[in-house]
Design a protein around this motif. Structure first.
Motif, short mmCIF file in Angstrom:
data_model
loop_
_atom_site.label_atom_id
_atom_site.label_comp_id
_atom_site.label_asym_id
_atom_site.label_seq_id
_atom_site.Cartn_x
_atom_site.Cartn_y
_atom_site.Cartn_z
N PHE A 122 0.80 -1.31 0.09
CA PHE A 122 0.01 -0.14 0.04
C PHE A 122 0.79 1.28 0.11
CE2 PHE A 122 -2.26 3.17 2.28
CZ PHE A 122 -3.33 3.50 1.60
N PHE A 123 1.92 1.34 0.84
CA PHE A 123 2.77 2.33 0.79
C PHE A 123 3.47 2.63 -0.34
CE2 PHE A 123 3.46 1.94 5.82
CZ PHE A 123 2.12 2.43 5.94
N ARG A 124 3.92 1.50 -1.10
CA ARG A 124 4.65 1.63 -2.48
C ARG A 124 3.55 2.08 -3.30
NH1 ARG A 124 10.17 0.67 -2.70
NH2 ARG A 124 9.83 -0.04 -4.71
N TRP A 125 2.41 1.79 -3.40
CA TRP A 125 1.37 1.94 -4.38
C TRP A 125 1.03 3.61 -4.27
CZ3 TRP A 125 -4.23 2.83 -3.45
CH2 TRP A 125 -4.86 3.02 -4.57
N LYS A 126 1.08 4.22 -3.14
CA LYS A 126 0.81 5.57 -2.62
C LYS A 126 1.77 6.48 -2.86
CE LYS A 126 -3.32 5.95 -1.48
NZ LYS A 126 -4.35 6.92 -1.95
N LYS A 127 3.34 5.80 -3.25
CA LYS A 127 4.48 6.30 -3.38
C LYS A 127 4.99 6.96 -2.30
CE LYS A 127 4.00 6.87 -8.26
NZ LYS A 127 3.78 7.93 -9.39
#
Length: 325
Positions: free
Chosen positions: A318-323
């Motif tokens: 999720f953190f990676r998807w939200k950058k």
């Protein structure tokens, strides 16, 4: 020298050709205007010198008070008989702080110059040496121009040093220890403030000198005084620019500190967010009550591990998807 004789640090009669005849206290007492321009330089820490100024110099009480003052800001004013000037120069004496500016007080008449000091000023020493070599001032007006020029030379060297220090600090921003860098910036700002508080009134004093000089000043001497006033103005502008640069450096330094603190807080926040569901699962499964799933199963512990790893992986995704990472 007797006990009551003044302590003339320098005493001479200008010969009008760039040189001077150095004389003692007795010759000073017998001096006449037709002999040439007389220059006496006194240390007002000496009681006999103070007494000579008060009683033997033939000066007005206001002039004497100015020549003997403990501390005074740069200024100048003219009277019907002469010109009083108080100037300051950077302290280039060995072991002293340059920003601890030293004053010289001058009373200038067409045929006589009286200067006083409390601490040694090398610009005055340079003027004496130029007279000894035969390349010194020829008149009282030229003497004043020479003193102001030598003071400005050393002020210029100090300002150049400040600018070099600011340039070095700009290059070291981000590459130097924070405490050391903060100390460097504070030192530069303190030195700039110490000199600037005397340089601004000195500019005004020199400006008044060339606008209202003595009637005996030649056009060349007035022009020289104007040039020195312009130099001091430029140095003051350079100090103002250096002060602005140190303020920008300080702002960049504080912004850099804030950025580093924000980065650390961000990392801690991410770690806390990842461990939050793990803490929830372990807390839930650690309750000492009946009916907990997997309590009797040999694979219960493995199942809880899988659940925690899956939750952590889901948060990372999720953190990676939200950058955010």
């Amino acid at each position: 020298m007797t006990k009551n004789e003044p302590k003339f640090l320098h005493s001479c009669i200008l010969n009008g050709h760039g040189g001077a005849n150095f004389v003692d206290a007795h010759a000073v007492a017998g001096w006449a205007k037709d002999q040439g321009v007389l220059w006496v330089h006194l240390d007002v820490n000496d009681d006999a010198s103070r007494l000579w100024l008060t009683e033997g110099g033939g000066l007005d009480n206001t002039v004497v008070e100015s020549l003997l003052a403990d501390e005074t800001r740069p200024r100048s004013y003219s009277t019907d008989t002469g010109l009083l000037t108080v100037l300051r120069g950077v302290n280039t004496n060995p072991g002293e702080d340059p920003e601890d500016m030293v004053s010289v007080r001058l009373w200038i008449e067409p045929d006589r110059i009286i200067s006083t000091r409390r601490r040694r000023l090398l610009s005055v020493v340079d003027t004496r040496e130029s007279l000894e070599k035969g390349v010194g001032p020829k008149t009282s007006g030229a003497f004043l121009a020479a003193i102001t020029g030598r003071l400005a030379d050393r002020i210029g060297d100090f300002v150049d040093g400040i600018e070099d220090g600011v340039g070095g600090a700009e290059e070291q921003l981000g590459n130097q220890d924070q405490e050391t860098f903060r100390h460097v910036i504070s030192g530069l700002r303190r030195r700039i403030a110490s000199v600037r508080r005397f340089l601004a009134p000195q500019r005004d004093a020199l400006d008044r000198l060339y606008r209202q000089p003595g009637v005996w000043f030649s056009n060349t001497e007035i022009h020289d005084l104007r040039e020195e006033a312009d130099r001091i103005t430029r140095y003051l502008e350079d100090l103002d620019l250096a002060r602005e640069r140190t303020m920008v450096l300080r702002e960049e330094f504080l912004a850099q500190l804030a950025q580093e603190q924000n980065s650390r807080m961000y990392v801690l926040s991410v770690v806390a967010a990842i461990f939050l569901p793990l803490t929830f699962v372990t807390g839930l499964l650690g309750m000492n009550v009946g009916g907990l799933p997997g309590l009797e199963s040999p694979r219960g512990f493995l199942g809880s591990i899988v659940i925690m790893i899956a939750a952590a992986a889901a948060l990372l995704f999720f953190f990676r998807w939200k950058k955010w990472l």
